[in-house]
Design a protein around this motif. Structure first.
Motif, PDB file in Angstrom:
ATOM      1  N   SER A 284      -3.469  -9.335  -1.576  1.00 29.53           N
ATOM      2  CA  SER A 284      -2.413  -9.046  -0.609  1.00 29.53           C
ATOM      3  C   SER A 284      -3.022  -9.006   0.786  1.00 29.53           C
ATOM      4  CB  SER A 284      -1.743  -7.697  -0.909  1.00 29.53           C
ATOM      5  OG  SER A 284      -0.809  -7.368   0.105  1.00 29.53           O
ATOM      6  N   SER A 285      -2.258  -9.444   1.759  1.00 25.65           N
ATOM      7  CA  SER A 285      -2.715  -9.377   3.157  1.00 25.65           C
ATOM      8  C   SER A 285      -2.388  -8.015   3.767  1.00 25.65           C
ATOM      9  CB  SER A 285      -2.051 -10.473   3.986  1.00 25.65           C
ATOM     10  OG  SER A 285      -0.635 -10.314   3.989  1.00 25.65           O
ATOM     11  N   LYS A 286      -1.797  -7.128   2.951  1.00 21.07           N
ATOM     12  CA  LYS A 286      -1.392  -5.808   3.445  1.00 21.07           C
ATOM     13  C   LYS A 286      -2.416  -4.740   3.048  1.00 21.07           C
ATOM     14  CE  LYS A 286       2.670  -7.313   4.903  1.00 21.07           C
ATOM     15  NZ  LYS A 286       3.907  -6.931   4.201  1.00 21.07           N
ATOM     16  N   ALA A 287      -2.497  -3.709   3.871  1.00 16.57           N
ATOM     17  CA  ALA A 287      -3.249  -2.499   3.543  1.00 16.57           C
ATOM     18  C   ALA A 287      -2.228  -1.394   3.300  1.00 16.57           C
ATOM     19  CB  ALA A 287      -4.187  -2.119   4.685  1.00 16.57           C
ATOM     20  N   PHE A 288      -2.491  -0.532   2.338  1.00 13.16           N
ATOM     21  CA  PHE A 288      -1.523   0.474   1.925  1.00 13.16           C
ATOM     22  C   PHE A 288      -2.096   1.873   2.127  1.00 13.16           C
ATOM     23  CE2 PHE A 288      -0.884  -3.431  -0.410  1.00 13.16           C
ATOM     24  CZ  PHE A 288       0.480  -3.652  -0.264  1.00 13.16           C
ATOM     25  N   LEU A 289      -1.251   2.771   2.622  1.00 14.34           N
ATOM     26  CA  LEU A 289      -1.672   4.128   2.952  1.00 14.34           C
ATOM     27  C   LEU A 289      -1.222   5.096   1.857  1.00 14.34           C
ATOM     28  CD1 LEU A 289      -2.819   6.262   4.873  1.00 14.34           C
ATOM     29  CD2 LEU A 289      -0.644   6.201   6.132  1.00 14.34           C
ATOM     30  N   ILE A 290      -2.189   5.755   1.217  1.00 17.96           N
ATOM     31  CA  ILE A 290      -1.921   6.730   0.163  1.00 17.96           C
ATOM     32  C   ILE A 290      -2.411   8.097   0.629  1.00 17.96           C
ATOM     33  CG2 ILE A 290      -2.226   7.307  -2.273  1.00 17.96           C
ATOM     34  CD1 ILE A 290      -0.972   4.578  -1.929  1.00 17.96           C
ATOM     35  N   ASP A 291      -1.546   9.112   0.516  1.00 15.50           N
ATOM     36  CA  ASP A 291      -1.943  10.444   0.971  1.00 15.50           C
ATOM     37  C   ASP A 291      -2.665  11.223  -0.131  1.00 15.50           C
ATOM     38  OD1 ASP A 291      -0.057  11.585  -0.760  1.00 15.50           O
ATOM     39  OD2 ASP A 291       1.431  11.893   0.817  1.00 15.50           O
ATOM     40  N   LYS A 292      -3.011  12.464   0.158  1.00 14.90           N
ATOM     41  CA  LYS A 292      -3.793  13.284  -0.777  1.00 14.90           C
ATOM     42  C   LYS A 292      -3.036  13.609  -2.051  1.00 14.90           C
ATOM     43  CE  LYS A 292      -6.612  15.615   2.755  1.00 14.90           C
ATOM     44  NZ  LYS A 292      -7.033  16.934   3.280  1.00 14.90           N
TER      45      LYS A 292
ATOM     46  N   LEU B 210      -1.143  11.487  -3.752  1.00 14.57           N
ATOM     47  CA  LEU B 210      -0.859  10.230  -4.458  1.00 14.57           C
ATOM     48  C   LEU B 210       0.512   9.666  -4.115  1.00 14.57           C
ATOM     49  CD1 LEU B 210      -2.307  11.050  -8.011  1.00 14.57           C
ATOM     50  CD2 LEU B 210      -3.444   9.946  -6.085  1.00 14.57           C
ATOM     51  N   ASN B 211       0.905   9.797  -2.857  1.00 18.06           N
ATOM     52  CA  ASN B 211       2.158   9.219  -2.373  1.00 18.06           C
ATOM     53  C   ASN B 211       1.870   8.029  -1.462  1.00 18.06           C
ATOM     54  OD1 ASN B 211       3.863  11.393  -3.471  1.00 18.06           O
ATOM     55  ND2 ASN B 211       2.895  12.654  -1.899  1.00 18.06           N
ATOM     56  N   LEU B 212       2.590   6.933  -1.695  1.00 21.99           N
ATOM     57  CA  LEU B 212       2.511   5.791  -0.791  1.00 21.99           C
ATOM     58  C   LEU B 212       3.331   6.104   0.452  1.00 21.99           C
ATOM     59  CD1 LEU B 212       1.761   2.761  -0.233  1.00 21.99           C
ATOM     60  CD2 LEU B 212       3.923   2.170  -1.335  1.00 21.99           C
ATOM     61  N   ARG B 213       2.722   6.012   1.620  1.00 23.45           N
ATOM     62  CA  ARG B 213       3.392   6.311   2.880  1.00 23.45           C
ATOM     63  C   ARG B 213       3.688   5.043   3.650  1.00 23.45           C
ATOM     64  NH1 ARG B 213       3.573  11.436   4.923  1.00 23.45           N
ATOM     65  NH2 ARG B 213       2.886  12.994   3.411  1.00 23.45           N
ATOM     66  N   GLY B 214       4.674   5.103   4.529  1.00 23.85           N
ATOM     67  CA  GLY B 214       5.038   3.965   5.367  1.00 23.85           C
ATOM     68  C   GLY B 214       6.160   4.339   6.310  1.00 23.85           C
ATOM     69  N   ARG B 215       6.908   3.364   6.736  1.00 27.82           N
ATOM     70  CA  ARG B 215       7.988   3.592   7.697  1.00 27.82           C
ATOM     71  C   ARG B 215       9.317   3.090   7.147  1.00 27.82           C
ATOM     72  NH1 ARG B 215       5.765   2.654  13.864  1.00 27.82           N
ATOM     73  NH2 ARG B 215       3.740   3.689  13.605  1.00 27.82           N
ATOM     74  N   ILE B 216      10.333   3.921   7.273  1.00 28.12           N
ATOM     75  CA  ILE B 216      11.686   3.539   6.888  1.00 28.12           C
ATOM     76  C   ILE B 216      12.601   3.846   8.063  1.00 28.12           C
ATOM     77  CG2 ILE B 216      13.583   3.903   5.272  1.00 28.12           C
ATOM     78  CD1 ILE B 216      11.557   4.907   3.254  1.00 28.12           C
ATOM     79  N   GLY B 217      13.292   2.843   8.565  1.00 29.28           N
ATOM     80  CA  GLY B 217      14.154   3.083   9.713  1.00 29.28           C
ATOM     81  C   GLY B 217      15.136   1.951   9.922  1.00 29.28           C
ATOM     82  N   ASP B 218      15.950   2.111  10.957  1.00 28.95           N
ATOM     83  CA  ASP B 218      16.950   1.089  11.266  1.00 28.95           C
ATOM     84  C   ASP B 218      16.303  -0.192  11.776  1.00 28.95           C
ATOM     85  OD1 ASP B 218      18.953   2.862  10.575  1.00 28.95           O
ATOM     86  OD2 ASP B 218      19.109   3.668  12.610  1.00 28.95           O
ATOM     87  N   GLU B 219      15.188  -0.051  12.484  1.00 28.75           N
ATOM     88  CA  GLU B 219      14.559  -1.211  13.111  1.00 28.75           C
ATOM     89  C   GLU B 219      13.518  -1.885  12.219  1.00 28.75           C
ATOM     90  OE1 GLU B 219      13.014  -0.110  16.882  1.00 28.75           O
ATOM     91  OE2 GLU B 219      14.972   0.446  17.720  1.00 28.75           O
TER      92      GLU B 219
END
Length: 216
Positions: A152-160, A162-171
């Motif tokens: 994958s060309s993506k990097a993924f952010l996992i918190d302490k 074990l939750n995948l974090r990211g951005r969810i919004g209108d834009e």
């Protein structure tokens, strides 16, 4: 109007304004926007790591998938190293884990050597796993974007937790951060990691304040 001399304005911007910002942050509890949880209970890499060296729990982790053609994401990994790893390598429990298929360890070692020419690699890890384990691990992210040749060309952010974090919004919705985009790494992933760390700081601060109130 003589009060607002050029010298005083410079002094204000350099010293007073940052102090005001710090005081506002330090006196407020949870008065900030938390980073959304995309997926809960991601599989810990400890379950696919036969060497028993790596784990995600209690760490802030950036995960990337190198696939069978390790050099394919080489440029992206160098971006990740410069814009993210070097920024957070001194933070407690921060790590980057690059997942790759078994049999590609020698390619990964060459890449690690190149990255390590000007970088302390203590928190940069390369994990070799079977095809099935890589696919199972990635499937636990529960995102609608399959791996391509285990890459994958993506990097993924996992918190302490074990939750995948990211951005969810209108834009925009971000489930992973494009390693080939310096702007996205610098302006989004970097900021989002800071938010995750501040969440832990705020929770720790609130916990201590509650303890102090109970003693009183």
């Amino acid at each position: 109007m003589k009060f607002f001399t050029k010298k005083r304005v410079v002094l204000f911007l350099l010293f007073i304004f940052p102090l005001i910002c710090f005081l506002l942050l330090s006196t407020g509890t949870n008065n900030f926007t938390k980073l959304p949880i995309i997926t809960k209970d991601v599989i810990d890499v400890s379950e696919i790591d036969e060497t028993n060296q790596f784990k995600l729990i209690d760490h802030v982790s950036v995960i990337c998938f190198l696939g069978n053609d390790v050099d394919k994401n080489k440029a992206g990994l160098f971006n990740l190293n410069e814009k993210i790893y070097k920024e957070f390598t001194k933070n407690k429990k921060f790590q980057i884990i690059a997942v790759l298929p078994k049999g590609k360890e020698s390619d990964a070692q060459k890449l690690k050597k190149e990255l390590g020419a000007f970088t302390d690699m203590k928190n940069w890890h390369f994990l070799a796993a079977s095809k099935n384990n890589i696919e199972s691990f990635y499937a636990s992210f529960s995102i609608d974007e399959p791996l391509t040749d285990l890459s994958s060309s993506k990097a993924f952010l996992i918190d302490k937790g074990l939750n995948l974090r990211g951005r969810i919004g209108d834009e925009e919705n971000i489930f992973g951060y494009d390693m080939n985009s310096v702007a996205e790494l610098k302006n989004k992933l970097k900021d989002d990691i800071k938010v995750v760390y501040y969440e832990y700081y705020a929770a720790f601060k609130e916990k201590n304040e509650n303890k102090a109130d109970r003693k009183i």
